[in-house]
Design a protein around this motif. Structure first.
Motif: not given
Length: 466
Positions: A179, A182-183, A186, A337, A212, A189-191, A341, A333
């Motif tokens: 996790e 992943a945070i 996030k 997030l 993601l 990055t952007q998709p 989650n 931030k």
């Protein structure tokens, strides 16, 4: 090099020269101390070092005995560089392999989950009972991000001991290292963005990247020296990379530890291209020999490293407590997030871990369990050497508790796993560790198992299928 390590090297050389033959008993530690003019504690530490190297075996109330030497095995080969960033494919089988952990009919050599015998179960039980008894009202509530203050303080203190000055408010408690990663991704990055990763890499990271909507750029990784900085340099010059994820200490599945020089060179290279680094240090506390290595974060002077770790591989997979240390600009931030989650990490788990760390249990436990992992890896390597085809290539991990095998010929371990599971054996096929399904003739074995006849028979079954 410390005095006990020099003595260990001297004794190991004597063993190579047959001064102490295989199976013979070493002189007692007091006699060794007198012979080599060192203290008894130095002699004890030297024998423990050789035990972790798989050279000596300690027998209760009997002393140290010389183990049979392991065959010199060829390390697995380095994968070719990826031509371009790719979407993740082929991860559907991961959950099935993980579910085998809880199936008593299957010997789990697949998931990298230590058996309970490697965990401080009794001590953690006492700690939990104390927390639930003394803070029962707090335990039924939330500990909203960033997490329990006492746990953030303990983690900050441990980070400082690793030469990573950290304030408690920089620590964010999460449900796992995964996790945390992943945070971090996030945040930067952007998709559709590209993330540079080691190859092979942990399949959990591939699942995060896939979820993601990111692309993976696989960088060849040497089983002895780590991620190729030359290949990474070329990739950064050719592609727009938004982040890089690296396990600097005892990568999964290769178990390689980057040298201090390579860690600094990696950090400098990424800084030059303004690429943030997400450091996964979940295995950092589990060296098979020597001291705990420094995290890459300890050389971070510009705030480009997101440090991620957890207690899953050391204390308890079921504790579900991880953490990350974020650069100041991302602190708020990151907390938000984590909140959206899962709202909160288990309060009893946070308080129990904080108390366990505060009372000094952790370092004592690590000194014991690292030796146990060293013996388990040495034992698994020896059995693989004896049972598997002669051309099998085997990793030599510097830490952690998994082995990476490259099998000869055109064996496809994605097909082999089906046959193995039918016969009660689970392993992790190599294709899971690649964004593009590489390593089809490779597999990963979990060495942190309770060694008994079932494990022996499982290895015999697996070698026969190979």
């Amino acid at each position: 090099m410390t005095l006990y390590q020099r003595l260990a090297d001297t004794l190991q050389e004597l063993i190579r020269e047959q001064a102490y033959p295989v199976g013979s008993r070493l002189p007692g530690v007091r006699m060794l101390a007198a012979q080599h003019q060192v203290s008894v504690s130095t002699a004890v530490n030297a024998c423990r070092e050789l035990e972790q190297r798989g050279v000596l075996e300690a027998r209760s109330r009997s002393g140290y005995y010389v183990c049979p030497p392991l065959a010199e095995l060829e390390p697995p080969r380095v994968a070719r560089a990826s031509r371009r960033p790719r979407r993740i494919t082929g991860q559907e089988r991961v959950l099935q392999i993980l579910q085998n952990v809880n199936n008593p009919a299957i010997v789990n050599l697949g998931a990298a989950v230590p058996a309970p015998e490697y965990m401080p179960v009794a001590t953690m039980e006492k700690v939990f009972h104390g927390v639930l008894r003394e803070q029962r009202r707090r335990c039924v509530g939330y500990e909203f991000p960033p997490g329990a203050p006492e746990l953030c303080t303990q983690i900050a203190r441990r980070m400082a001991a690793l030469q990573c000055p950290t304030r408690p408010e920089q620590v964010l408690v999460t449900n796992s290292c995964q996790e945390s990663v992943a945070i971090a991704l996030k945040l930067v990055t952007q998709p559709g963005d590209t993330v540079a990763i080691e190859s092979p890499t942990y399949y959990g990271l591939l699942q995060v990247i896939e979820s993601l909507g990111l692309k993976a750029l696989e960088i060849p990784t040497d089983p002895e020296t780590g991620i190729s900085l030359d290949a990474l340099t070329l990739a950064l010059e050719r592609w727009k990379v938004s982040a890089c994820v690296v396990v600097g200490n005892f990568s999964n599945p290769l178990g390689v530890c980057l040298s201090d020089e390579r860690k600094q060179a990696l950090l400098a290279l990424l800084a030059k291209h303004r690429v943030p680094l997400v450091e996964d240090d979940i295995y950092g506390d589990l060296p098979l020999t020597g001291r705990r290595p420094r995290p890459i974060k300890s050389w971070d002077s510009t705030g480009q490293v997101f440090y991620c770790s957890s207690s899953s591989k050391t204390l308890s997979a079921g504790l579900r407590v991880g953490w990350m240390v974020t650069p100041d600009a991302y602190t708020e931030k990151a907390r938000y997030l984590q909140f959206i989650n899962t709202v909160s990490v288990s309060t009893p788990s946070q308080l129990a871990l904080a108390r366990y760390l505060e009372r000094g249990h952790y370092d004592r436990y690590l000194r014991q369990v690292c030796g146990e992992h060293a013996r388990s890896v040495a034992r698994m390597t020896e059995r693989v050497t004896q049972l598997f085809p002669a051309e099998t290539r085997v990793s030599r991990p510097a830490g952690g508790f998994v082995l990476w095998l490259e099998l000869p010929g055109d064996i496809d371990t994605s097909e082999l796993i089906e046959q193995a599971q039918e016969q009660g054996v689970s392993f992790a096929p190599g294709a899971l560790f690649s964004a593009t399904g590489k390593f089809t003739n490779c597999l990963r074995l979990n060495c942190a198992v309770k060694w008994d006849n079932r494990v022996e028979q499982a290895l015999i079954t697996l070698s026969r299928l190979c």
